[in-house]
Design a protein around this motif. Structure first.
Motif, PDB file in Angstrom:
ATOM      1  N   LEU A 158      61.991  91.791  42.028  1.00 51.46           N
ATOM      2  CA  LEU A 158      60.595  91.828  42.465  1.00 51.46           C
ATOM      3  C   LEU A 158      60.023  93.238  42.403  1.00 51.46           C
ATOM      4  O   LEU A 158      58.855  93.422  42.056  1.00 51.46           O
ATOM      5  N   ALA A 159      60.841  94.224  42.712  1.00 51.48           N
ATOM      6  CA  ALA A 159      60.381  95.613  42.665  1.00 51.48           C
ATOM      7  C   ALA A 159      59.976  96.017  41.248  1.00 51.48           C
ATOM      8  O   ALA A 159      59.119  96.889  41.063  1.00 51.48           O
ATOM      9  N   LEU A 160      60.564  95.372  40.253  1.00 54.43           N
ATOM     10  CA  LEU A 160      60.254  95.696  38.858  1.00 54.43           C
ATOM     11  C   LEU A 160      59.130  94.848  38.271  1.00 54.43           C
ATOM     12  O   LEU A 160      58.688  95.112  37.155  1.00 54.43           O
ATOM     13  N   SER A 161      58.682  93.832  38.994  1.00 52.63           N
ATOM     14  CA  SER A 161      57.717  92.908  38.425  1.00 52.63           C
ATOM     15  C   SER A 161      56.546  92.632  39.366  1.00 52.63           C
ATOM     16  O   SER A 161      56.607  91.737  40.212  1.00 52.63           O
ATOM     17  N   ASP A 177      55.933  96.196  33.297  1.00 50.46           N
ATOM     18  CA  ASP A 177      56.338  96.990  32.139  1.00 50.46           C
ATOM     19  C   ASP A 177      56.908  96.029  31.099  1.00 50.46           C
ATOM     20  O   ASP A 177      57.952  95.415  31.317  1.00 50.46           O
ATOM     21  N   PHE A 178      56.218  95.880  29.979  1.00 50.76           N
ATOM     22  CA  PHE A 178      56.638  94.935  28.951  1.00 50.76           C
ATOM     23  C   PHE A 178      57.216  95.617  27.717  1.00 50.76           C
ATOM     24  O   PHE A 178      57.210  95.052  26.629  1.00 50.76           O
ATOM     25  N   THR A 179      57.745  96.823  27.892  1.00 53.27           N
ATOM     26  CA  THR A 179      58.311  97.550  26.760  1.00 53.27           C
ATOM     27  C   THR A 179      59.719  97.052  26.462  1.00 53.27           C
ATOM     28  O   THR A 179      60.344  96.367  27.284  1.00 53.27           O
ATOM     29  N   ALA A 210      66.315  95.322  32.217  1.00 57.77           N
ATOM     30  CA  ALA A 210      66.439  94.035  32.919  1.00 57.77           C
ATOM     31  C   ALA A 210      67.684  93.294  32.457  1.00 57.77           C
ATOM     32  O   ALA A 210      68.401  92.700  33.278  1.00 57.77           O
ATOM     33  N   ASN A 211      67.969  93.342  31.165  1.00 56.49           N
ATOM     34  CA  ASN A 211      69.173  92.691  30.640  1.00 56.49           C
ATOM     35  C   ASN A 211      70.433  93.368  31.176  1.00 56.49           C
ATOM     36  O   ASN A 211      71.389  92.688  31.559  1.00 56.49           O
ATOM     37  N   ASN A 261      65.699  89.841  20.783  1.00 53.97           N
ATOM     38  CA  ASN A 261      64.588  90.497  21.457  1.00 53.97           C
ATOM     39  C   ASN A 261      63.630  91.178  20.490  1.00 53.97           C
ATOM     40  O   ASN A 261      62.424  91.170  20.692  1.00 53.97           O
ATOM     41  N   ASP A 262      64.128  91.762  19.441  1.00 60.21           N
ATOM     42  CA  ASP A 262      63.281  92.548  18.536  1.00 60.21           C
ATOM     43  C   ASP A 262      62.766  91.739  17.344  1.00 60.21           C
ATOM     44  O   ASP A 262      62.265  92.298  16.390  1.00 60.21           O
ATOM     45  N   TYR A 263      62.826  90.425  17.383  1.00 54.99           N
ATOM     46  CA  TYR A 263      62.360  89.614  16.267  1.00 54.99           C
ATOM     47  C   TYR A 263      60.843  89.479  16.227  1.00 54.99           C
ATOM     48  O   TYR A 263      60.290  89.117  15.212  1.00 54.99           O
TER      49      TYR A 263
END
Length: 136
Positions: free
Chosen positions: A55-58, A77-79, A86-87, A131-133
């Motif tokens: 929750l602190a991150l989102s 943060d959606f970078t 997060a992973n 993730n990078d697709y």
């Protein structure tokens, strides 16, 4: 009949109950019950701590839950770096959970939570390699 270690230990416990029932019952059941309570309380605290960290991150998750604090109205943060963090957090939490808790000692509810957390973390880990697709 084959005599095994389990049969011998079961016989020893039965003899202990017959010899002194009050002492045998308190010594045989107290550590097991205390261990289960400790494991269940500890895993509940583990899940609450993990949830608080997420929750602190989102800020969006906080908003979704109706939490209005200093992050209210902000985006997350959606970078790619944030997704990697997060992973990594999910991977380390899964590793810690598996090391600290024995599912056999948990209540059915906590055992289910354990399995669900485990499966979600495994699914996220498997999906992260794509993730990078860039599906946009």
């Amino acid at each position: 009949m084959r005599i095994t270690k389990t049969a011998i230990s079961g016989l020893a416990i039965a003899l202990a109950y017959v010899a002194s029932p009050a002492i045998a019952q308190t010594t045989a059941t107290a550590p097991t019950a205390a261990a289960k309570v400790d494991q269940n309380a500890a895993i509940t605290a583990f899940f609450e701590e993990y949830d608080a960290q997420q929750l602190a991150l989102s800020p969006l998750s906080k908003s979704y839950r109706g939490i209005k604090d200093s992050d209210y109205g902000r985006w997350g943060d959606f970078t790619n770096a944030a997704e990697a963090r997060a992973n990594d957090a999910a991977r380390s939490a899964l590793k810690e959970m598996r090391a600290r808790f024995d599912p056999a000692q948990l209540t059915p509810e906590n055992r289910l939570s354990y399995r669900l957390f485990e499966k979600r973390a495994e699914r996220n880990e498997a999906a992260f390699k794509y993730n990078d697709y860039g599906c946009l």
